[in-house]
Structure formats: C-alpha cells, structure tokens
Write an enzyme that holds these catalytic residues in place. Sequence first.
Site, PDB file in Angstrom:
ATOM      1  N   CYS A 266       0.819  -1.208   0.000  1.00  0.00           N
ATOM      2  CA  CYS A 266       0.000   0.000   0.000  1.00  0.00           C
ATOM      3  C   CYS A 266       0.852   1.257   0.000  1.00  0.00           C
ATOM      4  CB  CYS A 266      -0.931  -0.015   1.209  1.00  0.00           C
ATOM      5  SG  CYS A 266      -0.078   0.226   2.776  1.00  0.00           S
TER       6      CYS A 266
ATOM      7  N   CYS B 287       4.866   1.540   3.812  1.00  0.00           N
ATOM      8  CA  CYS B 287       6.240   1.397   4.301  1.00  0.00           C
ATOM      9  C   CYS B 287       7.103   2.546   3.793  1.00  0.00           C
ATOM     10  CB  CYS B 287       6.827   0.058   3.860  1.00  0.00           C
ATOM     11  SG  CYS B 287       5.890  -1.378   4.399  1.00  0.00           S
TER      12      CYS B 287
ATOM     13  N   CYS C 257       4.220  -7.255   4.845  1.00  0.00           N
ATOM     14  CA  CYS C 257       3.866  -7.907   3.568  1.00  0.00           C
ATOM     15  C   CYS C 257       5.075  -8.582   2.939  1.00  0.00           C
ATOM     16  CB  CYS C 257       3.275  -6.902   2.585  1.00  0.00           C
ATOM     17  SG  CYS C 257       1.651  -6.282   3.047  1.00  0.00           S
TER      18      CYS C 257
ATOM     19  N   CYS D 203       3.406  -2.974  10.244  1.00  0.00           N
ATOM     20  CA  CYS D 203       2.430  -2.555   9.239  1.00  0.00           C
ATOM     21  C   CYS D 203       1.967  -1.155   9.585  1.00  0.00           C
ATOM     22  CB  CYS D 203       1.258  -3.533   9.186  1.00  0.00           C
ATOM     23  SG  CYS D 203       0.178  -3.281   7.762  1.00  0.00           S
TER      24      CYS D 203
ATOM     25  N   HIS E 196       3.713  -5.178  25.711  1.00  0.00           N
ATOM     26  CA  HIS E 196       2.973  -5.143  26.964  1.00  0.00           C
ATOM     27  C   HIS E 196       3.867  -4.772  28.156  1.00  0.00           C
ATOM     28  CE1 HIS E 196       0.264  -6.367  30.176  1.00  0.00           C
ATOM     29  NE2 HIS E 196       1.184  -7.199  30.617  1.00  0.00           N
TER      30      HIS E 196
ATOM     31  N   CYS F 239       4.081  -1.162  28.702  1.00  0.00           N
ATOM     32  CA  CYS F 239       2.832  -0.435  28.510  1.00  0.00           C
ATOM     33  C   CYS F 239       2.564   0.554  29.643  1.00  0.00           C
ATOM     34  CB  CYS F 239       1.665  -1.416  28.409  1.00  0.00           C
ATOM     35  SG  CYS F 239       0.091  -0.580  28.073  1.00  0.00           S
TER      36      CYS F 239
ATOM     37  N   CYS G  82      -6.523  -1.183  31.327  1.00  0.00           N
ATOM     38  CA  CYS G  82      -5.913  -2.167  30.421  1.00  0.00           C
ATOM     39  C   CYS G  82      -6.879  -2.506  29.286  1.00  0.00           C
ATOM     40  CB  CYS G  82      -5.557  -3.429  31.191  1.00  0.00           C
ATOM     41  SG  CYS G  82      -4.909  -4.733  30.130  1.00  0.00           S
TER      42      CYS G  82
ATOM     43  N   CYS H  22      -6.442  -6.260  22.954  1.00  0.00           N
ATOM     44  CA  CYS H  22      -5.030  -5.870  22.855  1.00  0.00           C
ATOM     45  C   CYS H  22      -4.116  -7.094  22.773  1.00  0.00           C
ATOM     46  CB  CYS H  22      -4.637  -4.997  24.045  1.00  0.00           C
ATOM     47  SG  CYS H  22      -3.013  -4.269  23.849  1.00  0.00           S
TER      48      CYS H  22
ATOM     49  N   CYS I  60       7.595  -0.500  20.374  1.00  0.00           N
ATOM     50  CA  CYS I  60       6.716   0.651  20.113  1.00  0.00           C
ATOM     51  C   CYS I  60       6.451   1.496  21.360  1.00  0.00           C
ATOM     52  CB  CYS I  60       5.370   0.190  19.564  1.00  0.00           C
ATOM     53  SG  CYS I  60       5.475  -0.709  18.020  1.00  0.00           S
TER      54      CYS I  60
ATOM     55  N   CYS J  71      -0.176   3.244  19.349  1.00  0.00           N
ATOM     56  CA  CYS J  71      -1.560   2.784  19.312  1.00  0.00           C
ATOM     57  C   CYS J  71      -2.239   2.777  20.687  1.00  0.00           C
ATOM     58  CB  CYS J  71      -1.620   1.396  18.681  1.00  0.00           C
ATOM     59  SG  CYS J  71      -0.811   1.333  17.061  1.00  0.00           S
TER      60      CYS J  71
ATOM     61  N   CYS K  50      -3.306  -2.838  20.744  1.00  0.00           N
ATOM     62  CA  CYS K  50      -2.197  -3.244  19.868  1.00  0.00           C
ATOM     63  C   CYS K  50      -2.676  -4.435  19.040  1.00  0.00           C
ATOM     64  CB  CYS K  50      -0.991  -3.643  20.720  1.00  0.00           C
ATOM     65  SG  CYS K  50       0.316  -4.506  19.806  1.00  0.00           S
TER      66      CYS K  50
ATOM     67  N   CYS L 238       1.198  -5.994  14.762  1.00  0.00           N
ATOM     68  CA  CYS L 238       1.411  -5.984  13.306  1.00  0.00           C
ATOM     69  C   CYS L 238       2.822  -6.379  12.912  1.00  0.00           C
ATOM     70  CB  CYS L 238       1.041  -4.617  12.727  1.00  0.00           C
ATOM     71  SG  CYS L 238       2.117  -3.272  13.252  1.00  0.00           S
TER      72      CYS L 238
END
Lengths: 595, 356
Positions: B64, B67, B175, B224, B270, B273, B293, B299, B308, B320, B327, B330
């Site tokens: 798409c 990236c 992908c 992703c 996690h 988090c 949570c 999640c 992340c 996210c 989450c 991805c």
Amino acid sequence: MVRVTVDPLTRVVGPLRLDTEVDENGIITEARSSNMIFRGFERIYRGQDPRDSILLSQRICGVCPVAHSIAAVNALDDLYGVAGSVPKDALVARNINHGLNTISNHLLHFYILWGPDLANPAYGNVLSTFGNLGSSVWKEFLGRFAPISYKIDGEAIPPGSSYVGVIPMKKILHDAGAVIGGKMPHQTVMYPGGVTNNPTASDVQTMSSIMSEVVDFLNATSIGIPFEEWVGNTYMASSPKKAADFFIEHLHELTERSLRTNDLSRSNGWGDLELYSALGSELIGEKILGLPISLKHDKMSGYNDLSKIGFLSYGDFYNVEHEGYEPTSPAGDRFQTSGFMTSSLEYHKFDSDKVTESVKHSFYDDYEGDKHPYEGVTEPFTDPDRIDYQDFSAEKYTWSKAPRYEGIPCEVGPFSRLLIMKEPLVTGLVQLFQDNGYSPFNSFTRMIARMQELFIITNEVIQWITTDLDPNGRFRVDVDMSAAEDSRGMGICEAPRGALGHWVITDNDAKVANYQIVTPSAWNLSPRDSEGVPGPLEHALIGSTISAVDNWLGVDFSNPTGILHVGRSYDPCITCAVHTIDLTGKNPPGMVRLL
Amino acid sequence: MSEENINSDNSGNDFDFLRMDWHKFLKARKAGGGFKLLESYLNDDPGDHDFPETRVLWIQGAQCTGCSESLLDASNPALLKAFEILNIDLKRHEAFLAHQGLFVDGEPANTSELNSEILLDEISEQGNYILMVEGAIANGPHGSGKYFMSGNRSSKEMFKKAARNADLIIAVGTCAAYGGINTAGSDIVDILDYRGVAFTKKDPSKGMLKLLGIDKPVINIPGCPPHPDWIIYTLSAIISGNVKIPDDLPEVLDEFGRPKVFFPPDHNVHKDCPRKKFFDNKEFDTCVGGEKCLLRMGCQAFLAHADCALRKWNDGHSYCVQAGSPCIACVEPDFPDNARPLYSSKKNRKRKEADQ
C-alpha cells in the site's frame, strides 16, 4: 500507428499500465488503462467482526489510510445506528485527522509524485529554444522539482528545493496525525460512535504549532503572497469572477515585474503555484499574460465527447455546528457538498442508487449489462492464460470494474469536489476556459484544483484545531453491539483522490456477510463499460498529444510526457482499486464484488 | 551527544546496536532520551564516516506504499540526512524517482534514466547492491504470479531478476517479510497465494526465495508499517560493517529473521505499557476511551515483540495503545490473523486453550 505503453506508470501507488495507439502526428487515438494487481481484499472481512474494517481497510492504501478509516467508521456508525449521536467534539477530531491526511496527500502528490515530470529533459529541450526566458524557466523547474537520484544525459542533477523541502512537511503532518490518531500511516483511533482518544490541551498546542510550520512552508515555497491573502481573495471571494480576476491580476503583476529581467525566482515573488499557473497553461500563459511559451497542459485531457463524462463528489467533512450527521445523504450538511455535475455544469443531488458497475472489459466472467454494487457478481479469471493484456484489441484488459453514475463515467477528486461545492477560484477558472473556447476539464485545471484544495483544507484544519477542538468535550457514545445483527451500513467520504464508499451487510450473528469498497481510482481509471464507453482517464488520453508542449519539437514516442501528465494528474492509486471475488458462485448476489 | 547515551556495557560503541541485547538497548535509550546512533557515531569518529557508496535497489510488490510513507517520516535523523551520512545511492524506487516503464511497439524505449525496466535490468546485471522489497510477491493464480504484473513481467519474475545478484535482501514491512494483509485468512487465500520474501506467515519453506531456488541473506523488518528507525538503523549497522553479512546474521536475527534488538524474543510491547499497572490490578476496559488495560478490547501487546511503547511513533508523539486503541501485533509473522477479531478478547482465550 505506433503503440506507446507506459508500464508501470511509477510515482502512483501500485502498478498501472497505460497502453495507447498514437498516429504519425503524435495524437493519441486509442487508450486503455489497466490495473495490474488483484488482491481479493474485501473477502477477508467475511464472517468476521465488522469493526475489523476500521483498521484493516487502511492497509488498502498507506497514502490515504485515514480516508479508508473514515469511510469504514461512517459505515459502522450507520450499522450500529449511532451516526445521529456522534458528539460534535468527536466529529471535530475526525475532521482534523482526515484533513491532516488530505493536506499531506496533496503535498506528496504535487511535489513528489507529479512535480518531477516538470524536470523532464523534454522541457529542457523545448525551453532552450526560447532564449534567456526559456533558460531561466528551465532553471526554476530543475531547481525546484528535480527528484532525488536524478540524471539527464549522464549528468547528476541535485534534488530540487521544493522536492527536498516538502519531505519534512510530510513528516510533521504525519506527526500531527499521530497526535490525534495514534500513529501514521495506519492510525488507530476511529471507532463507531466517536474516536478512542481524548485530545489534550497540549495536543492542541502541538498540532497548532505544526500547522503554523506548514503555513510557513506554503508561504515560503508554494505561493508568493501570504497564505491568508491568497485564501481571502480566492476561496473567500464574493464571486467566481472576482476569484479568477484576482488570480489573473496577481499573475499579471508577477509577469510584468519579471519579463525584462527573466527573474522567475522565489525571491522575486514566484511561488511554485504561480510558476506553474503562468507556465502550465496556454490560455493563461500565452494568450492572457503574453508569455512566448507555455507547457500547454490545458490542451491535455479535454474529454472530446462531453456527453460521456460527469463529475461526482460524495461530499466530505462533518458540519461541526451540531452533534451527529446523516450518513447516507450528506448533500447540505458537510463542509464539502455532495453531488453529480454534468459536463454542462448542471448540478444534481447525489443518489447512491444510481451507482452501477460493469465487468465486460475486466478479468471476470461476464454478466449482462450493469449492476448496482449490492447486486454485483464477480467471477475472476483463475486460468493464467486468460489474464492477457498484450493484445490491444482484446476485450478484457484490467482488474478494475467500470463504475458508472446513471450510466455516465465520472471524474472524481479535488477538481470535481471544488466544482460541486462551487468553490470560487475553480468555478471562475472553468468559466474563463469556457469563455475562451478551451475545455475547462484538463490536466492544468485538475492540478490547480488540487493545490487550491490544499489551501482550503489547511485553512479549515487550523480553525478546527484552534477554535473548535475542545479537550474537555465528549469524544464518543456507547455502542450497542447487538445493533449489528442483521444490519447494514453505508459509509461515504472523499479520499484525497476522490469519492470513496464502504458498504457493509451483517448476518444474524452480527458478523460480516458482505463488505464492499468502491474506490476513487476505480472511477478515474475505469476501463470501458458494457456499452464500450471508456473511463475518464482513457477518455482524457484520447486526443491528447504524446510529446511535450503539443509536440512542439516533433514527435518523440519514447518520452511520452502527454501520457505521464494526463495519467498522474488524477493522482492514481492502484492498490485502492482492489477487487474481491466470488470463486464459488455460492454467495447470493450482492455478497461479493468490488473495487 | 551526551555521555549518558553511550552504553557503558558496550565499550562505548553504541553504534553496534544490532548486536546489543534488549536490556542494554533499553538502558541506552532510557539514559539518552533519544537514540541518536548515527550522530553519536559521527561525533565519536569524525574522520571515519566516509562510507563507500551503497547501492540500493527498491522494488514494490503487493503493498500500500505505507512502508515508503513511513520511511519518509524518519526523524532521527531525517531520511535524506541518513542517506547522506550513510552514502546510500537509491538507484530505483517506484514511488519517488524519475523513471517509469516505457515501451514503443512492445520494445523497451528510451534509456535507464527514464525507463525503470531498463534500469532494473542494468542494476541487477551489475550486482553489488542491497535489494529492499516492499510488499508481498504474487504466486497465484496457479504459480503464474499473474495477480501482480508490472513492466510486462509478473512480480515473481521481477523479484527473481532483482534478487539473483543482490548482496543482501531486506524485506521491508510485514507484507514483504511474511505476506501480511495479502495472506489474511479467507476462502480464496490459497488461490491468491501471495508470498513473503523468505517466509509466508511463519513458514520458511513457503518463502518466494525458496520457491525460486535462490539462496540469499535476508533481514526482515516487519511492521504494518515498520518504524522508520528500524529500517535506517538496520541499514546503518550493515553499512558501517558492524554487522557482517552474512556471518553475523544468525546472532542478531530471531527465528523469523527480525533484528532482535527491535523485535526482542524475550520482551514485548505489553511489558513497557503505560497501562500495565491496570493489568496487574486486573482492571480492564470493556469499551474504548478509558484509561485501563485494553486486554478485553483485544489488545495483543503481550504477543507483539517490538519496542513501540518505548520508541513510540512519528518522532515520539504517540503509539496505538497511548491513543486508546488495542495493539494488533502488526510485527508478527501471522498478522493480521493473529489479532482477529481485532476488538475482541475471545481470540486470546482461544489461543491460550490451543497452547495448553
């Protein structure tokens, strides 16, 4: 007759093949637009929780993911019956999120995907025949729009200042998108009934400061006068004529100031938009401003049979004066109005029942005539030997279906939107072109409309952020999940490149029975339909000249700037034009399909 | 560059980050507040940053462009700055550069300066480049690859051409690494038959390289989309020579070909988090918009091996879960099937039962 093929047309999203036949005078006589990818996207939703579409649909397009999540969430608001009660603060947050992505898309398209064509060596050859003025124009084109890793005749060309300058703007617009949307691309916060996050006062400050950097960029690079002055005299003009007069008068002043010295630099007042506005069009540049040369982009894609083209907009951006919105008939209650316009500029109210599709020229088994999406049948070719696009006379040549509105192929995108919302500058320019015997529907006006929309949406996003967004507001309503049993929902919006619709039908377990997406690129890049009528891009190519500046230096089949400019002016996105398929034939009509 | 950003457990060489273990990485990040590896390297060794030119050939399959969009968002350093520092020559890229496929009466026309297909052939004949792949590669229908055609060839042929003489292949995004959204479960997934470069989902025997009988070193940078830092820092580790190709790869990559330092096998989203205390206290949100949570909203952070929550996205602005969204893991080889239905905790229960 020479066959000229551009495959792939790069700097679009996904593989697009444009196949043409060109006569000895360099005029395109036949054209086919082929979408060369098949992903079977919508089928993955079947039997699943409808909410998955909010996040997964964004994977259709990483350039306009927010538009897909807006269309999906609109369909889900409708499905769960909460569209009428979405709090206005949530509507503001969605507008900001969506608007930031539209601005980012338009900057990307103008500067990274389309702009490099202005640095095509063919223009260097043409402009060099026009003495000092020609040389200084070519210097500006190269110095502003050359892409990275660029060479002409083996000589490395440094990347252009506008090309390089827009990358940090793209980045900070995505930063702002992350502030309101979690991350970019593929943000996370749309949810039926509102949004998942609560913007804070500090988020408002961050986004405001990013928008002021964007305005600084527009002021320093895109236009030679302050952003407010531009918007005030065009978008906010009291009539289309006043907007067009301002536009022409502004270009007159610049031209008079510069012609003796051949100084078209930024420091002399020439922003990128003015430079292209004066040089891109034969009517404006040569006939009105008296310049000796232009790129003649207004002579490309004039749609020679005007009975076979229309302009469509679903309408977009919620009215934030009140809570809730009408999901299926947005005509008057959006910042951008919905509607269908004929080529004689006759306005009609949008009616989604009038959308149909045909597969006669696509790699699917035929059905009779055209069908509404809900009745669509899609049987794709699975025999590799049948997937053949080499024979120009072959009936089947693309994975796109052919969407039509009351049987009419429609151009969608910024030009259609601004025409339908009666934006003064675009309406005024259309009038100006018509009055002077030019088709107003052309590659030049399409690009001016995209830039004008960039300014308009920037103006609105700033207002939504600084005036309308209330960190102490309400950002969601509760959703009753059982409302999705045996239900259906329709979500329409305007992706940066045009009308985008998601349709969802659920079963008695509240799972997806059918999910359908009709994308802007399916409209613009459509193949012929069951009546043999070409889609907008195919239609636009026919009659256009193949080489630079109306074949000024003769015909060069191997550098078909005509195809490149016409094709890219639609901001094509092939991965959006994905299809789902029904291999079993067991699903009832309307359970499949799509673009 | 501040002293704190130098990882004391790593002999002052924090450029060698791909070989760091996860805890050292976290320590370096936490201490520095930012992870300015490239700049710190330059400051440490101002005379030693004249890397020889690295040629990069970029091809796109079914994807798409998310990236490439994400790579444009690089902040630290910005993309063009990173290319300059690392002396990367991006030879070909379908979204950014000047070329397109050009044919006159079916024959390739013009020169490689404007023709992407001639350029692809020229670069691949010359060899000596890093191949970066964005998107999955079509094998369907029936092994023809015709569900994705570009420049008169299937993506399978295009990939074969580009891979054969590459020194290294970097699969950018889920992908290219594992098939991603193109391999999401449906009744037609087998006919579509999209493949990742070296894996399809978790299966290395179904990677496109294996199918084509090509053996090349591969680094997977899933996500992703993937975080731009993951891409740029990986390139910098290779170009600097701190990670030798292919000898060091078994040490720095996990079983799915991902750099362990960004996708740590023993660590997940996690664990970092900001809502973790609610999980510990068994306080769960059952609708969006709360602060507790998000496990019961589906999640998957405890299955997502990525950084992340610490690195955050888009110049550190958010990610996210911070924005109230679960989450969806991805970066995992079986995305998106691993996370569906996305907003439901039922899948977690099912998976737990299946594991037992």
